[in-house]
Write an enzyme that holds these catalytic residues in place. Sequence first.
Site, short mmCIF file in Angstrom:
data_model
loop_
_atom_site.label_atom_id
_atom_site.label_comp_id
_atom_site.label_asym_id
_atom_site.label_seq_id
_atom_site.Cartn_x
_atom_site.Cartn_y
_atom_site.Cartn_z
N ASP A 1 37.50 36.40 36.58
CA ASP A 1 36.41 36.33 35.61
C ASP A 1 35.17 37.07 36.15
OD1 ASP A 1 35.61 34.86 33.10
OD2 ASP A 1 34.07 34.07 34.43
N GLU B 126 49.22 38.60 51.94
CA GLU B 126 49.87 37.68 52.88
C GLU B 126 51.12 37.06 52.26
OE1 GLU B 126 46.98 34.66 53.59
OE2 GLU B 126 45.51 36.07 54.45
C1 GLC Z 1 34.06 35.64 31.03
C2 GLC Z 1 34.95 34.78 30.15
C3 GLC Z 1 34.10 34.09 29.15
C4 GLC Z 1 33.11 33.22 29.87
C5 GLC Z 1 32.30 34.02 30.86
C6 GLC Z 1 31.56 33.13 31.82
O1 GLC Z 1 33.50 36.69 30.34
O2 GLC Z 1 35.96 35.57 29.59
O3 GLC Z 1 34.85 33.33 28.25
O4 GLC Z 1 32.24 32.59 28.95
O5 GLC Z 1 33.11 34.85 31.65
O6 GLC Z 1 32.45 32.57 32.73
#
Ligand code: GLC
Length: 585
Positions: A229, A299
């Site tokens: 993310d 790993e």
């Molecule tokens: C990313 C995710 C989204 C989330 C954001 C904060 O963009 O896809 O859904 O709100 O990160 O974590």
Amino acid sequence: MTAETAPEFVELTALDGPTRDTVGSEWWRTAVIYQIYPRSFQDSTGSGVGDLPGITSRLPALADLGIDAIWLSPFFRSPQKDAGYDVSDYCNVDPLFGTLADFDALLATAHSLGLKVIADMVPNHTSDQHEWFKAALAAPEGSPERDRYMFRDGKGPNGDIEPNNWESVFGGSMWKRVTRADGTPGQWFLHIFDESQPDLNWENEWVRDQFFGILRFWLDRGVDGFRVDVAHGMIKEAGLPDYTPPSDSASMGGAPVVPAPGTDLTPAIIDPNLEPDPPYWGQPGVHEIWRGWHDVLAEYAGDRVLCAEAWVNPLTKTALWVRPDEMNQAFNFDYMFTQWKAKRLRRVIKDSLAAFMGVGAPSTWVLSNHDVVRHATRLALTKDAPPQGAGIGPNSPGKPDRALGLRRARAATALMLALPGSSYVYQGEELGLPEDMELPDSARQDPTWFRTHGEKYGRDGCRVPIPWEANKPAYGFNSTGASWLPQPDDWAPYARDSQAGIPGSTLELYRSALKLRRAHGLGLGAVTWLTGYGKDVVAFSNGGVTVICNTGKIAVELPVGDILLSSEAITGGALPTDTTVWLTS
Ligand code: GLC
């Protein structure tokens, strides 16, 4: 070739497919990866929120669809302020979704069905309920605990002005001031997203070490990789200088300005030389982090994968995330947001292949996910629709014709699944689901809606629980009819059992496309452009298959060949508007 369809201007003439001499044989290079949004997939308890046992029970249906892997949006412990992207314990399952034992069972079942499993790691920020953040609040200013996050003194004589002018992706300031134990106002902390999602300080070695441990925790359990993310955040420009984004660039994920549909993209929008990176996105220091993560995955036996959610452009910059010693895949958001115009599609396909192959990585392709308007709606929005990131709701202008949206979505998918590389499919798109544009305000959950005081609807419309059985409570999502977001009354025709075995249904189109893609090795192929079909057509061959996609308003004469797949019925040897066909070459 008819007079109407005679070749006009084809921008990319007979471009040879890129060479594949740097390519390895890892599964993820060609995989079709299905995104599961756990809270909206299948609910085994009747709570109205989907869960891990629910997912496990539906895995045979996904294996039957013909995908290679699943990516699970976060199921870790979380107060659910941002639907799980606010993690309070990275090494446990939220009770809402089940237990670690449920996860192990899901993983074992997936593997037994030949499906890989990718977890969603959220390293840019934690929840404010994470033990680390609680410890930081309890510790004095300047302490090691505080240094794990981005605390700063405020400006002005009393420190009551934010440390800089940055605006949260979800709206409002990126800073929140804390209150000291004695009740006096203290420092401010940075949150790119909601104020319940404080940013970690990735310059801090302790933070880096913690995540090595978290990665190993899940790798030891057997996950096949991670979607990462906000992989373009994490490192902020030194000194945290003020920054004012171009208008409306605080779209989901943040980086590129994504204009309203129908806007003619100009170089000014996509040229990074004209639009420098914000001081919180795409800073050079992030790459060292990914090299460390790469080494942890190395790993482990098997080909584990790291996939970057990095909203940067142009594509040559995105490709920096997938250099051989970093991550393996990066979402191709340029492709996702390409308008339904042949010229633009040819350009983005060419640029994608060149950029990613240039660093020895597969290109990825994606049309929908949990942050954007579903492509069965997005591809037919009219010019006055709000820009991406704002969402679409009952009062939005620009709503599309539903049949046109579905037709284009089917054609777009048939085009995408014919491309070499790896594709992402978001749950429900195989059913042709549109965005739910009529969700009542009272049902909304996305922090974007609250932080913009209703100015932006946000992302709830693509997150509604999906329909499985037309005549069951909650369309088979569970047995009670409860649903954390209400499902529309007219979704029965989209239910899986309304489509299974019905020739021409969207479900059967996906199933056929995935089967043929595998049979013809399209994921491992190369694009050779075909000319002569006119400016509104994308045409190429890949792996002995001729792919022709007509985005124009006039039917196009088809070449000789057997039809393998077609996104709409074809009669009389002509390819209708908004249709993609696969033919034997
Ligand atoms: C990313 C995710 C989204 C989330 C954001 C904060 O963009 O896809 O859904 O709100 O990160 O974590």
